[in-house]
Design a protein around this motif. Structure first.
Motif, PDB file in Angstrom:
ATOM      1  N   ALA A  30       0.810  -1.215   0.000  1.00 55.28           N
ATOM      2  CA  ALA A  30       0.000   0.000   0.000  1.00 55.28           C
ATOM      3  C   ALA A  30       0.843   1.265   0.000  1.00 55.28           C
ATOM      4  CB  ALA A  30      -0.938  -0.003   1.208  1.00 55.28           C
ATOM      5  N   HIS A  31       2.126   1.155   0.361  1.00 51.42           N
ATOM      6  CA  HIS A  31       2.918   2.366   0.531  1.00 51.42           C
ATOM      7  C   HIS A  31       4.218   2.330  -0.280  1.00 51.42           C
ATOM      8  CE1 HIS A  31       0.193   3.932   3.580  1.00 51.42           C
ATOM      9  NE2 HIS A  31       0.076   2.668   3.965  1.00 51.42           N
ATOM     10  N   ILE A  32       5.161   1.458   0.066  1.00 50.37           N
ATOM     11  CA  ILE A  32       6.464   1.487  -0.598  1.00 50.37           C
ATOM     12  C   ILE A  32       6.316   1.369  -2.112  1.00 50.37           C
ATOM     13  CG2 ILE A  32       8.684   0.322  -0.832  1.00 50.37           C
ATOM     14  CD1 ILE A  32       8.447  -0.520   2.102  1.00 50.37           C
ATOM     15  N   GLY A  33       5.495   0.435  -2.567  1.00 56.84           N
ATOM     16  CA  GLY A  33       5.308   0.255  -4.006  1.00 56.84           C
ATOM     17  C   GLY A  33       4.748   1.485  -4.693  1.00 56.84           C
ATOM     18  N   ASN A  34       3.864   2.204  -4.028  1.00 64.79           N
ATOM     19  CA  ASN A  34       3.267   3.397  -4.636  1.00 64.79           C
ATOM     20  C   ASN A  34       4.263   4.546  -4.709  1.00 64.79           C
ATOM     21  OD1 ASN A  34       0.584   2.631  -5.339  1.00 64.79           O
ATOM     22  ND2 ASN A  34       0.093   2.536  -3.162  1.00 64.79           N
ATOM     23  N   TYR A  35       5.096   4.729  -3.682  1.00 62.38           N
ATOM     24  CA  TYR A  35       6.104   5.784  -3.739  1.00 62.38           C
ATOM     25  C   TYR A  35       7.157   5.471  -4.795  1.00 62.38           C
ATOM     26  CZ  TYR A  35       4.176   8.014   0.400  1.00 62.38           C
ATOM     27  OH  TYR A  35       3.338   8.670   1.262  1.00 62.38           O
ATOM     28  N   ALA A  36       7.491   4.196  -4.951  1.00 57.59           N
ATOM     29  CA  ALA A  36       8.496   3.808  -5.944  1.00 57.59           C
ATOM     30  C   ALA A  36       8.067   4.173  -7.361  1.00 57.59           C
ATOM     31  CB  ALA A  36       8.783   2.317  -5.848  1.00 57.59           C
ATOM     32  N   ALA A  37       6.754   4.267  -7.586  1.00 55.41           N
ATOM     33  CA  ALA A  37       6.239   4.571  -8.918  1.00 55.41           C
ATOM     34  C   ALA A  37       6.166   6.071  -9.204  1.00 55.41           C
ATOM     35  CB  ALA A  37       4.849   3.957  -9.082  1.00 55.41           C
ATOM     36  N   LEU A  38       6.482   6.921  -8.224  1.00 53.60           N
ATOM     37  CA  LEU A  38       6.357   8.366  -8.389  1.00 53.60           C
ATOM     38  C   LEU A  38       7.677   8.994  -8.819  1.00 53.60           C
ATOM     39  CD1 LEU A  38       4.230   9.154  -5.198  1.00 53.60           C
ATOM     40  CD2 LEU A  38       3.431   9.125  -7.566  1.00 53.60           C
ATOM     41  N   GLU A  39       7.618   9.845  -9.828  1.00 54.81           N
ATOM     42  CA  GLU A  39       8.828  10.498 -10.316  1.00 54.81           C
ATOM     43  C   GLU A  39       9.430  11.437  -9.277  1.00 54.81           C
ATOM     44  OE1 GLU A  39       8.260  12.453 -14.002  1.00 54.81           O
ATOM     45  OE2 GLU A  39       7.807  10.617 -15.122  1.00 54.81           O
ATOM     46  N   GLY A  40       8.610  12.048  -8.462  1.00 51.74           N
ATOM     47  CA  GLY A  40       9.114  13.021  -7.500  1.00 51.74           C
ATOM     48  C   GLY A  40       9.609  12.433  -6.207  1.00 51.74           C
ATOM     49  N   CYS A  41       9.934  11.154  -6.212  1.00 53.28           N
ATOM     50  CA  CYS A  41      10.343  10.475  -4.983  1.00 53.28           C
ATOM     51  C   CYS A  41      11.689   9.789  -5.175  1.00 53.28           C
ATOM     52  CB  CYS A  41       9.281   9.440  -4.588  1.00 53.28           C
ATOM     53  SG  CYS A  41       9.680   8.529  -3.094  1.00 53.28           S
ATOM     54  N   GLU A  42      12.611  10.048  -4.267  1.00 52.54           N
ATOM     55  CA  GLU A  42      13.874   9.328  -4.226  1.00 52.54           C
ATOM     56  C   GLU A  42      13.790   8.284  -3.118  1.00 52.54           C
ATOM     57  OE1 GLU A  42      18.639  10.030  -3.321  1.00 52.54           O
ATOM     58  OE2 GLU A  42      17.335  11.745  -3.720  1.00 52.54           O
ATOM     59  N   MET A  43      13.869   7.017  -3.484  1.00 53.23           N
ATOM     60  CA  MET A  43      13.727   5.918  -2.528  1.00 53.23           C
ATOM     61  C   MET A  43      15.054   5.767  -1.778  1.00 53.23           C
ATOM     62  SD  MET A  43      10.590   4.974  -3.118  1.00 53.23           S
ATOM     63  CE  MET A  43      10.337   3.283  -2.555  1.00 53.23           C
ATOM     64  N   LEU A  44      15.168   6.456  -0.652  1.00 51.24           N
ATOM     65  CA  LEU A  44      16.477   6.604  -0.027  1.00 51.24           C
ATOM     66  C   LEU A  44      16.782   5.556   1.032  1.00 51.24           C
ATOM     67  CD1 LEU A  44      18.998   8.387   0.001  1.00 51.24           C
ATOM     68  CD2 LEU A  44      17.933   9.739   1.807  1.00 51.24           C
ATOM     69  N   ALA A  45      15.830   5.261   1.936  1.00 54.29           N
ATOM     70  CA  ALA A  45      16.190   4.423   3.084  1.00 54.29           C
ATOM     71  C   ALA A  45      15.001   3.613   3.571  1.00 54.29           C
ATOM     72  CB  ALA A  45      16.720   5.294   4.227  1.00 54.29           C
ATOM     73  N   LEU A  46      15.303   2.450   4.145  1.00 50.37           N
ATOM     74  CA  LEU A  46      14.307   1.563   4.729  1.00 50.37           C
ATOM     75  C   LEU A  46      14.785   1.124   6.098  1.00 50.37           C
ATOM     76  CD1 LEU A  46      11.812  -0.374   4.653  1.00 50.37           C
ATOM     77  CD2 LEU A  46      13.316  -2.053   3.536  1.00 50.37           C
ATOM     78  N   ALA A  47      13.914   1.236   7.111  1.00 53.13           N
ATOM     79  CA  ALA A  47      14.190   0.715   8.446  1.00 53.13           C
ATOM     80  C   ALA A  47      13.356  -0.535   8.662  1.00 53.13           C
ATOM     81  CB  ALA A  47      13.860   1.763   9.510  1.00 53.13           C
ATOM     82  N   GLU A  48      14.022  -1.661   8.819  1.00 54.10           N
ATOM     83  CA  GLU A  48      13.342  -2.947   8.990  1.00 54.10           C
ATOM     84  C   GLU A  48      14.298  -3.881   9.735  1.00 54.10           C
ATOM     85  OE1 GLU A  48      11.435  -6.061   9.481  1.00 54.10           O
ATOM     86  OE2 GLU A  48      10.277  -4.542   8.383  1.00 54.10           O
ATOM     87  N   PRO A  49      13.905  -4.331  10.950  1.00 54.01           N
ATOM     88  CA  PRO A  49      14.820  -5.139  11.760  1.00 54.01           C
ATOM     89  C   PRO A  49      15.029  -6.565  11.257  1.00 54.01           C
ATOM     90  CG  PRO A  49      12.716  -4.865  12.879  1.00 54.01           C
ATOM     91  CD  PRO A  49      12.672  -3.983  11.678  1.00 54.01           C
ATOM     92  N   ARG A  50      14.207  -7.039  10.336  1.00 52.00           N
ATOM     93  CA  ARG A  50      14.414  -8.374   9.764  1.00 52.00           C
ATOM     94  C   ARG A  50      15.372  -8.228   8.576  1.00 52.00           C
ATOM     95  NH1 ARG A  50       7.980  -9.451   9.512  1.00 52.00           N
ATOM     96  NH2 ARG A  50       8.128  -7.188   9.168  1.00 52.00           N
TER      97      ARG A  50
END
Length: 346
Positions: A18-38
């Motif tokens: 619902a979120h990461i995939g939608n931001y990845a598709a936007l031109e105005g977004c730089e996919m910079l960092a992910l916080a995930e303990p797994r």
């Protein structure tokens, strides 16, 4: 304009689809960092969505000076402490609903965002559904023209049902779910344990409808009465809006072959029905039906252009961060759904 440098907290089901995939598709977004303990899940999700770097937890991400804005997708009891840390680090933030389990916590987050001049938005994505927006325009026109008179009643229901609508599965690993990622905020002290499950459901599922009533009426309302026996039966709420609209809401999980949620506004001379689609159904829109009474009754069912509310919400958040649009569901607005949930269960 330079793209917004986005960070993400949480790579679970909703976080990915619902979120990461939608931001990845936007031109105005730089996919910079992910916080995930797994670690394995973090690596696979970062690879799929071309996220530049991975952090173990939200504290590491908050300390990353290049991250401007963060989508934090968390269990409701973790929202307050995580958002508190992100706002303190100067990050713009969007979370899923609800914005917390206690309204006093929510007020703290609102104050922090306002003091720092930051956007804090809550994911009431139905405000971005093309059918809901069509209905909102129709309501404004009806009230301005006076063709159907005033709104006298808002009757809403949410019985849940099929909500995934065939969406692809997320990336999964065998790693155990993360624990102790942050302090977990407890439910309010006044809430008896036997009502915890009810309160949890109202916050997590029904709060969309609680918010939709306010969004379409464009005014607040208060709950005066509640009828409830047990979790297997619906909760029925009754109250009044600021202008005297009678609000009656029926909330509960009942068997349904499809997503079963709706809001019908009754005017003096007709009704307007809004039925949101399943939350995860792409290329869809709320169904809108206008029924006019009188000497020549007629039914109109306009069709809104298809879209996906989650995708529109992501684009809107970036525009809000850039100062191009005012947040549609800022924390100062979204707190009312938590306060109404507290009223209902009290």
């Amino acid at each position: 304009m330079a793209p917004v440098r986005m960070g993400f907290v949480g790579a679970g089901f909703m976080g990915q689809l619902a979120h990461i995939g939608n931001y990845a598709a936007l031109e105005g977004c730089e996919m910079l960092a992910l916080a995930e303990p797994r670690p394995e899940l973090a690596r696979l999700v970062a690879e799929r969505y071309a996220i530049a770097r991975v952090h173990h937890d939200h504290r590491e991400l908050a300390a990353d000076p290049e991250v401007e804005a963060v989508a934090a997708i968390l269990r409701q009891e973790h929202v307050t402490p995580v958002v508190r840390d992100l706002l303190a680090a100067g990050k713009h933030v969007i979370t899923e609903k609800p914005m917390g389990v206690r309204s006093d916590d929510c007020r703290e987050l609102i104050a922090m965002a306002e003091e720092r001049g930051l956007v804090y938005q809550v994911g009431y994505m139905k405000r971005h559904d093309t059918g809901v927006l069509l209905a909102k325009r129709m309501i404004a026109e009806l009230l301005e023209s006076g063709r159907l008179g005033a709104i006298v009643m808002a009757r809403g229901w949410c019985f849940a049902g099929e909500w995934l609508y065939g969406i692809e599965p997320p990336i999964r690993t065998n790693e155990p779910p993360p624990r102790d990622v942050s302090e977990a905020r407890p439910f309010p002290e006044w809430l008896p344990e036997e009502l915890h499950a009810l309160y949890n459901r109202v916050l997590n599922v029904d709060s969309h409808l609680l918010d939709l009533v306010r969004f379409l009426l464009e005014e607040d309302y208060e709950i005066e009465q509640a009828a409830y026996r047990e979790m297997t039966r619906p909760l029925v709420l009754q109250g009044w809006s600021a202008s005297g609209v009678n609000c009656v809401l029926t909330l509960g999980k009942l068997p349904a072959p499809r997503w079963h949620e709706g809001l019908e506004l009754t005017f003096e001379g007709g009704t307007l029905l809004v039925e949101p689609p399943p939350p995860m159904r792409r290329q869809s829109a709320a169904r809108v039906v206008l029924r006019e009474m009188g000497d020549e009754p007629r039914t109109i069912e306009p069709e809104a252009p298809p879209g996906w509310a989650f995708a529109a919400q992501a684009a809107h958040f970036l525009a809000s961060v850039c100062g191009e649009e005012a947040p549609a569901s800022a924390g100062s607005e979204a707190i009312r759904s938590v306060e109404i949930a507290e009223q209902a269960v009290r």
